[in-house]
Structures are given as structure tokens and as C-alpha cells.
Design an enzyme around this catalytic site. Structure first.
Site, PDB file in Angstrom:
ATOM      1  N   GLY A   1       0.840  -1.193   0.000  1.00 31.88           N
ATOM      2  CA  GLY A   1       0.000   0.000   0.000  1.00 31.88           C
ATOM      3  C   GLY A   1       0.869   1.233   0.000  1.00 31.88           C
ATOM      4  O   GLY A   1       2.080   1.163   0.204  1.00 31.88           O
TER       5      GLY A   1
ATOM      6  N   HIS B   1       3.582   3.550  16.225  1.00 28.14           N
ATOM      7  CA  HIS B   1       3.374   2.142  15.885  1.00 28.14           C
ATOM      8  C   HIS B   1       3.395   1.276  17.149  1.00 28.14           C
ATOM      9  O   HIS B   1       2.545   0.405  17.317  1.00 28.14           O
ATOM     10  CB  HIS B   1       4.456   1.653  14.908  1.00 28.14           C
ATOM     11  N   ARG B   2       4.344   1.519  18.023  1.00 24.71           N
ATOM     12  CA  ARG B   2       4.436   0.735  19.271  1.00 24.71           C
ATOM     13  C   ARG B   2       3.210   0.949  20.150  1.00 24.71           C
ATOM     14  O   ARG B   2       2.680  -0.001  20.724  1.00 24.71           O
ATOM     15  CB  ARG B   2       5.700   1.093  20.036  1.00 24.71           C
TER      16      ARG B   2
END
Length: 177
Positions: free
Chosen positions: A16, A57-58
Site C-alpha cells: 500500500g 506504531h508501538r
């Protein structure tokens, strides 16, 4: 868990554009498997913006994830994951960028990665940026990166059980179910 049959495909490639939702989608695929899950991160926090992206993200991931950093030795990290543990690699284009900037032998590195993915018992979900939809880059390094990413994606798609393109947060299955 080792030796159990996986519910999903052994190897999934998720592609993507930037901010398309591909990472969140890939995480949902891995989280459909029994925990604990392994997140193989290829990013390096060289500046504040990238450190903030890594932190985002974490923070999005719930308990049950074990993070392993592999900005360069992705093949070694994949080979060291316990069989049967669901693995997410995010993302291949950052790993490829690192190899390109290191002036590594890209044919050897990508060949070793494809072989490692072929050997990996799964479930394994790979995330990568689809960079071939845009205009032709204006410099040789960017054109080489785009071309190498396209070649890597083709090789991985050929061995993947499932390939998904994520657009605006919506998954479009290109191969498999």
C-alpha cells in the site's frame, strides 16, 4: 503452539501507499493468530519525526507483541524466530532503503530474503510500500529504489499465499483469500 496448523495463510504480502492503513491491517492479520506475536521492525529512529512514527506504531500495538529490530539483518532475525509464532515484518521498503544506502549487493540480499521467506514456516506477514504508482523519480537513486522495490515485490508475490493491496484503509485481495 509450535507445530500447530495456522488459521491463515503461511505467507502474506501487504502492499500500500504511505498512510494507506497497511500496517494496521497487517497487524490485524497477525493478531488473528494466537499470541504471542513477533513484530520485526526495520525502521531506524534517526530523527524526531521517525522516532515519533516508531512510537506511534508501538503505542498502537496491544500487549502480546515482542519487537525485534532488523534494519539490516532481516534474514537473520527471521531465521531466529521460533516456529509457529506469528511474525509481522514492517516494512520491507525501509529495509531495502537501508541496504541500498549501505551499497549492499541487492541481488544477494533480496535473494536471501526471498529464500528465508520460502523457508519460514509461517504465519508470516510482510508489509511494504507500493512505490510504483507515482511519477518517474527525477534522480538515479530514487529510480533504482523504485525499480528494486518493484522487483522485490514481484518475487515475494510469486511465493506468497496471499497478496493484499490496501487503499484508504480498505484491503483489496489480489492473490489468495
Amino acid at each position: 503452539m509450535a507445530g500447530e496448523a495456522t488459521r491463515g495463510p503461511r505467507l502474506t504480502l501487504v502492499l500500500g501507499g504511505a498512510r494507506s492503513g497497511k500496517s494496521a491491517y497487517a497487524e490485524s492479520l497477525v493478531q488473528a493468530e494466537p499470541a504471542p506475536w513477533i513484530y520485526v521492525a526495520t525502521a531506524q529512529g534517526y530523527d524526531d519525526e521517525m522516532r515519533a512514527r516508531i512510537a506511534d506504531h508501538r503505542a498502537r500495538r496491544p500487549a502480546g507483541w515482542e519487537t525485534r529490530d532488523a534494519p539490516r539483518d532481516l534474514v537473520g532475525v527471521l531465521g531466529a524466530t521460533p516456529p509457529g509464532r506469528p511474525v509481522l515484518v514492517d516494512c520491507l521498503t525501509l529495509w531495502l532503503s537501508n541496504a541500498l544506502l549501505d551499497e549492499a549487493d541487492l541481488a544477494a540480499k533480496t535473494g536471501a530474503l526471498v529464500a528465508a521467506c520460502t523457508r519460514h514456516p509461517g504465519p508470516l506477514v510482510l508489509v511494504s510500500n507500493e512505490v510504483g504508482f507515482g511519477i518517474v523519480p527525477d534522480n538515479a537513486l530514487a529510480r533504482r529504489f523504485r525499480d528494486e522495490a518493484g522487483r522485490l515485490h514481484q518475487r515475494l508475490a510469486a511465493i506468497a499465499d496471499r497478496v493484499v493491496l490496501v487503499v484508504a484503509g480498505l484491503p483489496l485481495v489480489v492473490k489468495g483469500e
